[in-house]
Design a protein around this motif. Sequence first.
Motif, mmCIF file in Angstrom:
data_model
loop_
_atom_site.group_PDB
_atom_site.id
_atom_site.type_symbol
_atom_site.label_atom_id
_atom_site.label_comp_id
_atom_site.label_asym_id
_atom_site.label_seq_id
_atom_site.Cartn_x
_atom_site.Cartn_y
_atom_site.Cartn_z
ATOM 1 N N PHE A 84 0.850 -1.187 0.000
ATOM 2 C CA PHE A 84 0.000 0.000 0.000
ATOM 3 C C PHE A 84 0.887 1.239 0.000
ATOM 4 N N VAL A 85 0.527 2.194 -0.862
ATOM 5 C CA VAL A 85 1.308 3.425 -0.984
ATOM 6 C C VAL A 85 0.375 4.612 -0.796
ATOM 7 N N GLY A 86 0.684 5.471 0.151
ATOM 8 C CA GLY A 86 -0.097 6.682 0.358
ATOM 9 C C GLY A 86 0.308 7.775 -0.610
ATOM 10 N N CYS A 87 -0.656 8.486 -1.154
ATOM 11 C CA CYS A 87 -0.395 9.558 -2.126
ATOM 12 C C CYS A 87 -0.917 10.889 -1.587
ATOM 13 N N ASP A 88 -0.340 11.975 -2.053
ATOM 14 C CA ASP A 88 -0.741 13.327 -1.624
ATOM 15 C C ASP A 88 -0.732 13.476 -0.112
ATOM 16 N N GLY A 89 0.271 12.892 0.519
ATOM 17 C CA GLY A 89 0.449 13.063 1.958
ATOM 18 C C GLY A 89 -0.332 12.102 2.829
ATOM 19 N N LEU A 90 -1.105 11.202 2.262
ATOM 20 C CA LEU A 90 -1.877 10.251 3.062
ATOM 21 C C LEU A 90 -0.948 9.208 3.677
ATOM 22 N N ARG A 119 -9.741 14.145 -15.715
ATOM 23 C CA ARG A 119 -10.945 13.595 -15.106
ATOM 24 C C ARG A 119 -10.732 13.442 -13.609
ATOM 25 N N LEU A 120 -11.803 13.606 -12.858
ATOM 26 C CA LEU A 120 -11.762 13.400 -11.425
ATOM 27 C C LEU A 120 -12.282 11.993 -11.142
ATOM 28 N N LEU A 121 -11.443 11.140 -10.567
ATOM 29 C CA LEU A 121 -11.773 9.734 -10.386
ATOM 30 C C LEU A 121 -11.756 9.324 -8.921
ATOM 31 N N ALA A 122 -12.562 8.291 -8.608
ATOM 32 C CA ALA A 122 -12.564 7.690 -7.277
ATOM 33 C C ALA A 122 -11.716 6.432 -7.250
ATOM 34 N N GLY A 123 -11.434 5.883 -8.435
ATOM 35 C CA GLY A 123 -10.636 4.672 -8.497
ATOM 36 C C GLY A 123 -10.205 4.380 -9.913
ATOM 37 N N GLN A 165 0.679 -3.252 -6.172
ATOM 38 C CA GLN A 165 0.540 -2.068 -5.325
ATOM 39 C C GLN A 165 -0.889 -1.541 -5.341
ATOM 40 N N ILE A 166 -1.315 -1.001 -4.189
ATOM 41 C CA ILE A 166 -2.558 -0.246 -4.104
ATOM 42 C C ILE A 166 -2.170 1.178 -3.710
ATOM 43 N N LEU A 167 -2.412 2.109 -4.601
ATOM 44 C CA LEU A 167 -2.124 3.522 -4.338
ATOM 45 C C LEU A 167 -3.388 4.168 -3.797
ATOM 46 N N VAL A 168 -3.259 4.872 -2.671
ATOM 47 C CA VAL A 168 -4.437 5.429 -2.012
ATOM 48 C C VAL A 168 -4.281 6.945 -1.855
ATOM 49 N N TYR A 169 -5.233 7.687 -2.432
ATOM 50 C CA TYR A 169 -5.284 9.136 -2.287
ATOM 51 C C TYR A 169 -6.269 9.501 -1.173
ATOM 52 N N TRP A 202 -9.482 7.222 -0.705
ATOM 53 C CA TRP A 202 -9.829 6.729 0.626
ATOM 54 C C TRP A 202 -11.198 7.241 1.066
ATOM 55 N N GLN A 203 -11.511 8.485 0.780
ATOM 56 C CA GLN A 203 -12.809 9.026 1.176
ATOM 57 C C GLN A 203 -13.943 8.299 0.470
ATOM 58 N N ASN A 204 -13.791 8.049 -0.815
ATOM 59 C CA ASN A 204 -14.821 7.310 -1.543
ATOM 60 C C ASN A 204 -14.925 5.867 -1.057
ATOM 61 N N THR A 205 -13.797 5.295 -0.702
ATOM 62 C CA THR A 205 -13.803 3.942 -0.142
ATOM 63 C C THR A 205 -14.612 3.901 1.143
ATOM 64 N N LEU A 206 -14.401 4.870 2.007
ATOM 65 C CA LEU A 206 -15.148 4.945 3.263
ATOM 66 C C LEU A 206 -16.636 5.160 3.023
ATOM 67 N N ASP A 207 -16.955 6.097 2.148
ATOM 68 C CA ASP A 207 -18.365 6.414 1.875
ATOM 69 C C ASP A 207 -19.097 5.192 1.313
ATOM 70 N N ASP A 208 -18.458 4.485 0.394
ATOM 71 C CA ASP A 208 -19.104 3.334 -0.234
ATOM 72 C C ASP A 208 -19.249 2.177 0.748
ATOM 73 N N ALA A 209 -18.257 1.980 1.602
ATOM 74 C CA ALA A 209 -18.334 0.900 2.581
ATOM 75 C C ALA A 209 -19.400 1.183 3.632
ATOM 76 N N ALA A 210 -19.622 2.449 3.943
ATOM 77 C CA ALA A 210 -20.577 2.814 4.988
ATOM 78 C C ALA A 210 -22.011 2.503 4.594
ATOM 79 N N ASP A 211 -22.294 2.486 3.297
ATOM 80 C CA ASP A 211 -23.646 2.175 2.818
ATOM 81 C C ASP A 211 -23.563 0.952 1.915
#
Length: 274
Positions: A76-82, A139-143, A113-117, A155-164
Amino acid sequence: MLAILITLTAGASAIGWILSQSWRDRRRRNKIRAKPFPKEWRTILKKRMPYFRSLPSDLQLQLKKHIQVFLAEKQFVGCDGLEIDDEIRVTIAAQACLLLLNRQTDYYPNLRQILVYPSAFIVRQQQRDANGLEWHSQRLLAGESWGQGKVVLSWQNTLDDAADPADGRNVVIHEFAHQLDQEAGDANGAPRLGEFNAYPVWSQVLGQEFAKLQAQAASGEPSLFSYYGATNPAEFFAVISEVFFEQPQQMKADYPELYQELSRFYRLDPLNWQ
């Protein structure tokens, strides 16, 4: 004759190496699966994956063992400071491994690798038309799933989708369905089905429903599936996989043949989890 003998010897050596490597992989993975599942990871599952509690006990156990292997093998690799922590790793791994339950699996062998923004990310593209004219787009993408061994996630989209777990949208399931598709080569909506005689029915059923979704997207007619699935067969497979896991009751009622094909492929019946 000597050249033939050398070729045969080299071929036998290559086969032997592959078999020994496969045996070593199985042995290593068995050792990983034999370890206790960390309590902290179970806490994360309960917090971030609501339908974990709905899974039958045998699938819960399978999922935990798959998570252990997945996290031992994938970077797992964090991107943009994550900063990557166990909450990120376990939450993503749990959803990715849903697609591996009840199946013989090599744990997404092409994936490294899984890159996570932190949130949705911008992808810039340079394109050229038949006349040689170049233009740039973004384009603005979630994945995104790459054939070069990477999955990129917000990561935010991952959380939102998992929550519902019942809204029919899950970026992790979507991108890892692409990974399954890409195991057979370029993503084209025809993953490895296990049996050659399964492809004609798969092609007929998915092709028919893909064409229907394209018509609905063109006319604006409502559909259970996101219009994004009408882009191409690969996106259609990923979109219907999301709905299969998250809205199985409605999918089976509205698209019984399509549901049956996915149930046969994934070897699961999510209706039993309700």
